[in-house]
Write an enzyme that holds these catalytic residues in place. Structure first.
Site, mmCIF file in Angstrom:
data_model
loop_
_atom_site.group_PDB
_atom_site.id
_atom_site.type_symbol
_atom_site.label_atom_id
_atom_site.label_comp_id
_atom_site.label_asym_id
_atom_site.label_seq_id
_atom_site.Cartn_x
_atom_site.Cartn_y
_atom_site.Cartn_z
ATOM 1 N N HIS A 145 22.119 25.478 4.635
ATOM 2 C CA HIS A 145 21.513 24.293 4.032
ATOM 3 C C HIS A 145 20.918 24.591 2.650
ATOM 4 C CE1 HIS A 145 18.275 25.765 6.706
ATOM 5 N NE2 HIS A 145 17.422 25.229 5.882
ATOM 6 N N PHE A 203 9.327 24.872 -12.699
ATOM 7 C CA PHE A 203 10.366 25.224 -11.714
ATOM 8 C C PHE A 203 10.718 26.709 -11.855
ATOM 9 C CE2 PHE A 203 14.973 25.250 -10.483
ATOM 10 C CZ PHE A 203 14.798 24.886 -9.158
ATOM 11 N N THR A 229 22.170 30.954 3.849
ATOM 12 C CA THR A 229 21.873 29.685 4.516
ATOM 13 C C THR A 229 22.983 28.660 4.346
ATOM 14 O OG1 THR A 229 20.370 27.806 4.587
ATOM 15 C CG2 THR A 229 20.578 28.884 2.476
ATOM 16 N N ILE A 236 18.830 31.334 -1.523
ATOM 17 C CA ILE A 236 20.012 32.204 -1.645
ATOM 18 C C ILE A 236 21.141 31.623 -0.796
ATOM 19 C CG2 ILE A 236 20.861 34.559 -1.298
ATOM 20 C CD1 ILE A 236 17.949 35.509 -1.725
ATOM 21 N N PHE A 268 9.520 32.496 2.206
ATOM 22 C CA PHE A 268 10.932 32.742 2.560
ATOM 23 C C PHE A 268 11.538 33.648 1.485
ATOM 24 C CE2 PHE A 268 15.209 32.018 3.852
ATOM 25 C CZ PHE A 268 15.160 31.475 5.130
ATOM 26 N N PHE A 297 11.215 24.471 0.300
ATOM 27 C CA PHE A 297 11.172 23.041 0.630
ATOM 28 C C PHE A 297 9.737 22.506 0.560
ATOM 29 C CE2 PHE A 297 11.206 19.405 3.540
ATOM 30 C CZ PHE A 297 12.353 18.735 3.137
ATOM 31 N N GLU A 298 8.766 23.352 0.888
ATOM 32 C CA GLU A 298 7.359 22.931 0.926
ATOM 33 C C GLU A 298 6.660 23.042 -0.433
ATOM 34 O OE1 GLU A 298 8.663 24.977 3.500
ATOM 35 O OE2 GLU A 298 8.837 23.160 4.713
ATOM 36 N N ALA A 343 12.836 31.440 -3.789
ATOM 37 C CA ALA A 343 14.176 32.022 -3.894
ATOM 38 C C ALA A 343 15.063 31.373 -2.844
ATOM 39 C CB ALA A 343 14.122 33.533 -3.683
ATOM 40 N N ARG A 389 17.142 39.003 -10.908
ATOM 41 C CA ARG A 389 16.379 38.010 -11.686
ATOM 42 C C ARG A 389 14.906 37.972 -11.300
ATOM 43 N NH1 ARG A 389 21.078 33.440 -11.061
ATOM 44 N NH2 ARG A 389 22.723 34.808 -11.833
HETATM 45 N N1 INI Z 1 13.620 28.485 2.006
HETATM 46 C C1 INI Z 1 13.706 29.186 0.874
HETATM 47 O O1 INI Z 1 12.727 29.231 0.101
HETATM 48 N N2 INI Z 1 14.843 29.850 0.555
HETATM 49 C C2 INI Z 1 15.942 29.818 1.363
HETATM 50 O O2 INI Z 1 16.965 30.457 1.015
HETATM 51 C C3 INI Z 1 15.859 29.097 2.575
HETATM 52 N N3 INI Z 1 16.954 29.099 3.494
HETATM 53 O O3 INI Z 1 17.777 30.014 3.437
HETATM 54 O O4 INI Z 1 17.086 28.248 4.362
HETATM 55 C C4 INI Z 1 14.670 28.420 2.882
HETATM 56 N N4 INI Z 1 14.564 27.714 4.026
HETATM 57 C C5 INI Z 1 13.295 27.252 4.562
HETATM 58 C C6 INI Z 1 12.848 25.917 3.977
HETATM 59 O O5 INI Z 1 12.412 26.084 2.648
HETATM 60 C C7 INI Z 1 11.677 25.335 4.774
HETATM 61 O O6 INI Z 1 10.584 26.210 4.749
HETATM 62 C C8 INI Z 1 12.026 25.025 6.236
HETATM 63 O O7 INI Z 1 13.214 24.258 6.327
HETATM 64 C C9 INI Z 1 10.872 24.221 6.907
HETATM 65 O O8 INI Z 1 10.710 22.948 6.271
#
Ligand code: INI
Length: 157
Positions: free
Chosen positions: A89, A114, A87, A83, A23, A58-59, A81, A128
């Site tokens: 969330h 991290f 988003t 941002i 992402f 998230f993963e 990253a 950055r």
């Molecule tokens: N994941 C990111 O790494 N950065 C983000 O800014 C982001 N946004 O914008 O939502 C993001 N979302 C995806 C998330 O990490 C998961 O991959 C997804 O929710 C599936 O679990």
């Protein structure tokens, strides 16, 4: 004199895994490039570095935990990253990534770093990730080497 424990910035022989989120890949590729350059600059052999891509920040924790528990790595670097402008969330993704990555290190004893940018907008992220404010991926690589060496020196003391 107190006994000072230090992590030397010597990457020779260290095995490092890097987990990177796809992402915002335009940013995370730059973080990865900074991390790999720095690992190699401090002596980590290319053959001792593994890179795993995950869908988003998230993963990062679950894959970092799997790598840490494999026993094959001295340190795990997490890069992503998140941002805010992109988003709704943001807080959930950023919060889960930071607390999850923190937990992996504490639960496994393998330094888990991290290297996730959390910014208000894309410009700040680019600054950055190799722009005018340095490269967080490079900083994360230095932290990985120093912490892995410190943990090793405590265990072998
Ligand atoms: N994941 C990111 O790494 N950065 C983000 O800014 C982001 N946004 O914008 O939502 C993001 N979302 C995806 C998330 O990490 C998961 O991959 C997804 O929710 C599936 O679990």
């Amino acid at each position: 004199m107190p006994n000072e424990l230090k992590g030397e910035l010597d990457g020779r022989g260290l095995r490092v895994a890097v987990v990177v989120a796809r992402f915002n890949e335009v940013v995370t590729r730059q973080l990865l490039s900074g991390a790999l350059d720095t690992l190699e600059r401090y002596g980590v052999a290319d053959s001792n570095i593994s890179v795993a891509w995950v869908p988003g920040s998230f993963e990062l924790p679950v894959v970092a935990k799997t790598l840490a528990e494999s026993g094959q790595y001295d340190s795990v670097v997490c890069l992503g990253a998140v941002i805010r402008g992109e988003t709704s969330h943001y807080d959930m993704v950023a919060g889960q990534a930071s607390s999850g990555i923190g937990r992996v290190g504490v639960e496994t004893g393998v330094p888990t770093i991290f290297g996730v940018l959390t910014t208000e907008n894309m410009d700040q992220a680019i600054n950055r990730a190799g722009g005018k404010s340095g490269n967080l991926g490079s900083n994360a690589a230095v932290a990985a080497i120093e912490t892995a060496r410190l943990v090793q020196s405590i265990r072998t003391a």
